[in-house]
Write a protein that holds these residues in place. Sequence first.
Motif, PDB file in Angstrom:
ATOM      1  N   VAL A 286      38.742  50.168  39.357  1.00 61.48           N
ATOM      2  CA  VAL A 286      37.943  50.464  40.544  1.00 61.48           C
ATOM      3  C   VAL A 286      38.905  50.632  41.707  1.00 61.48           C
ATOM      4  O   VAL A 286      39.832  49.844  41.872  1.00 61.48           O
ATOM      5  CB  VAL A 286      36.946  49.313  40.840  1.00 61.48           C
ATOM      6  N   SER A 287      38.704  51.648  42.503  1.00 59.35           N
ATOM      7  CA  SER A 287      39.585  51.906  43.633  1.00 59.35           C
ATOM      8  C   SER A 287      39.299  50.940  44.782  1.00 59.35           C
ATOM      9  O   SER A 287      38.171  50.831  45.248  1.00 59.35           O
ATOM     10  CB  SER A 287      39.398  53.351  44.103  1.00 59.35           C
ATOM     11  N   HIS A 288      40.323  50.216  45.185  1.00 58.71           N
ATOM     12  CA  HIS A 288      40.246  49.324  46.345  1.00 58.71           C
ATOM     13  C   HIS A 288      41.333  49.782  47.305  1.00 58.71           C
ATOM     14  O   HIS A 288      42.420  50.180  46.885  1.00 58.71           O
ATOM     15  CB  HIS A 288      40.499  47.873  45.936  1.00 58.71           C
ATOM     16  N   ASP A 289      41.062  49.678  48.600  1.00 61.13           N
ATOM     17  CA  ASP A 289      42.072  50.125  49.561  1.00 61.13           C
ATOM     18  C   ASP A 289      43.261  49.160  49.556  1.00 61.13           C
ATOM     19  O   ASP A 289      43.156  48.004  49.158  1.00 61.13           O
ATOM     20  CB  ASP A 289      41.470  50.274  50.967  1.00 61.13           C
ATOM     21  N   ARG A 290      44.404  49.664  50.001  1.00 62.48           N
ATOM     22  CA  ARG A 290      45.652  48.898  49.993  1.00 62.48           C
ATOM     23  C   ARG A 290      45.546  47.601  50.795  1.00 62.48           C
ATOM     24  O   ARG A 290      46.112  46.581  50.412  1.00 62.48           O
ATOM     25  CB  ARG A 290      46.796  49.746  50.526  1.00 62.48           C
ATOM     26  N   VAL A 291      44.819  47.637  51.895  1.00 61.93           N
ATOM     27  CA  VAL A 291      44.658  46.448  52.729  1.00 61.93           C
ATOM     28  C   VAL A 291      43.993  45.336  51.924  1.00 61.93           C
ATOM     29  O   VAL A 291      44.426  44.179  51.950  1.00 61.93           O
ATOM     30  CB  VAL A 291      43.851  46.764  54.011  1.00 61.93           C
ATOM     31  N   THR A 292      42.968  45.681  51.170  1.00 64.91           N
ATOM     32  CA  THR A 292      42.275  44.694  50.333  1.00 64.91           C
ATOM     33  C   THR A 292      43.227  44.116  49.292  1.00 64.91           C
ATOM     34  O   THR A 292      43.250  42.896  49.074  1.00 64.91           O
ATOM     35  CB  THR A 292      41.056  45.329  49.634  1.00 64.91           C
ATOM     36  N   ILE A 293      44.029  44.958  48.672  1.00 67.81           N
ATOM     37  CA  ILE A 293      44.977  44.506  47.649  1.00 67.81           C
ATOM     38  C   ILE A 293      45.975  43.522  48.258  1.00 67.81           C
ATOM     39  O   ILE A 293      46.185  42.425  47.735  1.00 67.81           O
ATOM     40  CB  ILE A 293      45.735  45.698  47.019  1.00 67.81           C
ATOM     41  N   TYR A 294      46.576  43.888  49.376  1.00 66.85           N
ATOM     42  CA  TYR A 294      47.588  43.025  49.994  1.00 66.85           C
ATOM     43  C   TYR A 294      46.977  41.738  50.551  1.00 66.85           C
ATOM     44  O   TYR A 294      47.587  40.665  50.459  1.00 66.85           O
ATOM     45  CB  TYR A 294      48.372  43.785  51.069  1.00 66.85           C
ATOM     46  N   ARG A 295      45.778  41.815  51.105  1.00 66.72           N
ATOM     47  CA  ARG A 295      45.107  40.596  51.574  1.00 66.72           C
ATOM     48  C   ARG A 295      44.781  39.669  50.411  1.00 66.72           C
ATOM     49  O   ARG A 295      44.914  38.454  50.509  1.00 66.72           O
ATOM     50  CB  ARG A 295      43.822  40.949  52.327  1.00 66.72           C
ATOM     51  N   THR A 296      44.352  40.250  49.306  1.00 65.97           N
ATOM     52  CA  THR A 296      44.033  39.450  48.124  1.00 65.97           C
ATOM     53  C   THR A 296      45.292  38.795  47.571  1.00 65.97           C
ATOM     54  O   THR A 296      45.277  37.603  47.237  1.00 65.97           O
ATOM     55  CB  THR A 296      43.344  40.322  47.051  1.00 65.97           C
ATOM     56  N   LEU A 297      46.390  39.518  47.499  1.00 65.50           N
ATOM     57  CA  LEU A 297      47.648  38.928  47.050  1.00 65.50           C
ATOM     58  C   LEU A 297      48.059  37.776  47.963  1.00 65.50           C
ATOM     59  O   LEU A 297      48.453  36.707  47.496  1.00 65.50           O
ATOM     60  CB  LEU A 297      48.757  39.988  47.001  1.00 65.50           C
ATOM     61  N   GLY A 298      47.953  37.990  49.269  1.00 66.95           N
ATOM     62  CA  GLY A 298      48.281  36.944  50.234  1.00 66.95           C
ATOM     63  C   GLY A 298      47.394  35.723  50.090  1.00 66.95           C
ATOM     64  O   GLY A 298      47.862  34.580  50.137  1.00 66.95           O
ATOM     65  N   SER A 299      46.121  35.960  49.890  1.00 65.81           N
ATOM     66  CA  SER A 299      45.166  34.865  49.712  1.00 65.81           C
ATOM     67  C   SER A 299      45.460  34.092  48.431  1.00 65.81           C
ATOM     68  O   SER A 299      45.438  32.855  48.416  1.00 65.81           O
ATOM     69  CB  SER A 299      43.743  35.434  49.687  1.00 65.81           C
ATOM     70  N   PHE A 300      45.744  34.809  47.352  1.00 64.85           N
ATOM     71  CA  PHE A 300      46.072  34.154  46.087  1.00 64.85           C
ATOM     72  C   PHE A 300      47.337  33.317  46.220  1.00 64.85           C
ATOM     73  O   PHE A 300      47.427  32.220  45.676  1.00 64.85           O
ATOM     74  CB  PHE A 300      46.241  35.176  44.969  1.00 64.85           C
ATOM     75  N   GLU A 301      48.311  33.839  46.946  1.00 68.81           N
ATOM     76  CA  GLU A 301      49.552  33.073  47.135  1.00 68.81           C
ATOM     77  C   GLU A 301      49.283  31.838  47.998  1.00 68.81           C
ATOM     78  O   GLU A 301      49.730  30.734  47.679  1.00 68.81           O
ATOM     79  CB  GLU A 301      50.628  33.947  47.774  1.00 68.81           C
ATOM     80  N   GLU A 302      48.538  32.020  49.058  1.00 64.50           N
ATOM     81  CA  GLU A 302      48.208  30.912  49.967  1.00 64.50           C
ATOM     82  C   GLU A 302      47.449  29.801  49.250  1.00 64.50           C
ATOM     83  O   GLU A 302      47.635  28.618  49.526  1.00 64.50           O
ATOM     84  CB  GLU A 302      47.374  31.448  51.128  1.00 64.50           C
ATOM     85  N   HIS A 303      46.597  30.170  48.306  1.00 60.37           N
ATOM     86  CA  HIS A 303      45.763  29.194  47.603  1.00 60.37           C
ATOM     87  C   HIS A 303      46.379  28.680  46.295  1.00 60.37           C
ATOM     88  O   HIS A 303      45.728  27.951  45.544  1.00 60.37           O
ATOM     89  CB  HIS A 303      44.374  29.783  47.327  1.00 60.37           C
ATOM     90  N   GLY A 304      47.626  29.066  46.007  1.00 61.23           N
ATOM     91  CA  GLY A 304      48.296  28.532  44.822  1.00 61.23           C
ATOM     92  C   GLY A 304      47.876  29.159  43.507  1.00 61.23           C
ATOM     93  O   GLY A 304      48.025  28.543  42.457  1.00 61.23           O
ATOM     94  N   ILE A 305      47.378  30.386  43.549  1.00 59.11           N
ATOM     95  CA  ILE A 305      47.016  31.091  42.314  1.00 59.11           C
ATOM     96  C   ILE A 305      48.181  31.964  41.845  1.00 59.11           C
ATOM     97  O   ILE A 305      48.447  32.073  40.657  1.00 59.11           O
ATOM     98  CB  ILE A 305      45.737  31.938  42.517  1.00 59.11           C
ATOM     99  N   LEU A 306      48.884  32.572  42.788  1.00 57.97           N
ATOM    100  CA  LEU A 306      50.054  33.404  42.502  1.00 57.97           C
ATOM    101  C   LEU A 306      51.265  32.871  43.248  1.00 57.97           C
ATOM    102  O   LEU A 306      51.123  32.190  44.265  1.00 57.97           O
ATOM    103  CB  LEU A 306      49.829  34.850  42.967  1.00 57.97           C
ATOM    104  N   HIS A 307      52.446  33.230  42.760  1.00 56.66           N
ATOM    105  CA  HIS A 307      53.679  32.954  43.496  1.00 56.66           C
ATOM    106  C   HIS A 307      54.558  34.199  43.444  1.00 56.66           C
ATOM    107  O   HIS A 307      54.403  35.045  42.559  1.00 56.66           O
ATOM    108  CB  HIS A 307      54.418  31.733  42.942  1.00 56.66           C
ATOM    109  N   LYS A 308      55.448  34.308  44.421  1.00 60.28           N
ATOM    110  CA  LYS A 308      56.395  35.418  44.438  1.00 60.28           C
ATOM    111  C   LYS A 308      57.474  35.095  43.413  1.00 60.28           C
ATOM    112  O   LYS A 308      58.184  34.100  43.542  1.00 60.28           O
ATOM    113  CB  LYS A 308      57.011  35.586  45.823  1.00 60.28           C
ATOM    114  N   ALA A 309      57.580  35.945  42.408  1.00 59.95           N
ATOM    115  CA  ALA A 309      58.540  35.707  41.336  1.00 59.95           C
ATOM    116  C   ALA A 309      59.884  36.373  41.626  1.00 59.95           C
ATOM    117  O   ALA A 309      60.928  35.848  41.265  1.00 59.95           O
ATOM    118  CB  ALA A 309      57.983  36.190  40.004  1.00 59.95           C
ATOM    119  N   SER A 310      59.856  37.533  42.262  1.00 62.70           N
ATOM    120  CA  SER A 310      61.096  38.235  42.600  1.00 62.70           C
ATOM    121  C   SER A 310      60.796  39.316  43.624  1.00 62.70           C
ATOM    122  O   SER A 310      59.643  39.653  43.884  1.00 62.70           O
ATOM    123  CB  SER A 310      61.736  38.861  41.355  1.00 62.70           C
ATOM    124  N   GLU A 311      61.871  39.836  44.184  1.00 70.69           N
ATOM    125  CA  GLU A 311      61.748  40.950  45.120  1.00 70.69           C
ATOM    126  C   GLU A 311      62.929  41.883  44.887  1.00 70.69           C
ATOM    127  O   GLU A 311      64.073  41.440  44.831  1.00 70.69           O
ATOM    128  CB  GLU A 311      61.740  40.434  46.558  1.00 70.69           C
TER     129      GLU A 311
END
Length: 148
Positions: A47-72
């Motif tokens: 399903v197409s979601h706008d980039r803002v939604t994707i980045y906000r969701t990633l940020g929210s997941f990181e903030e809530h301890g669901i995801l972590h930054k593994a590398s850059e």
Amino acid sequence: MNTQKYIEDLLKSHSLKKTSARIEMLKIFLNYDYALSAKEIISHMKVSHDRVTIYRTLGSFEEHGILHKASEDSHGIRYAMCSHECPEKVHSDEHVHLICENCSQTYCLEDIKIPKIKVLEKFLAQKINYTINGVCNACLSSLKTTNG
């Protein structure tokens, strides 16, 4: 494992609403054993979601301890699922990451904990990264088959 129930329970336990973007993104992460960049996530979404939604969701997941930054790297930040023990707001995913020099994927090696470093007793460490560059099992198998 009932993936839908697992995702719903995960979101509920982190006090996050069930949205289509969150559910779809978590399904994507659960299908891969390596870290994903925002670009990769977008390419896998049905399903197409706008980039803002994707980045906000990633940020929210990181903030809530669901995801972590593994590398850059040049592909951007790559995110991976946190372990179940990772508390909200304070990531405790202190494990080694392997970046494959062949396929560029980043893998969490959760069984290998970051060793205690004596110098850190004199400083306040706020973030520790421990990365190994090498060749992942999938690429190693391909290399053995090709050279075999």
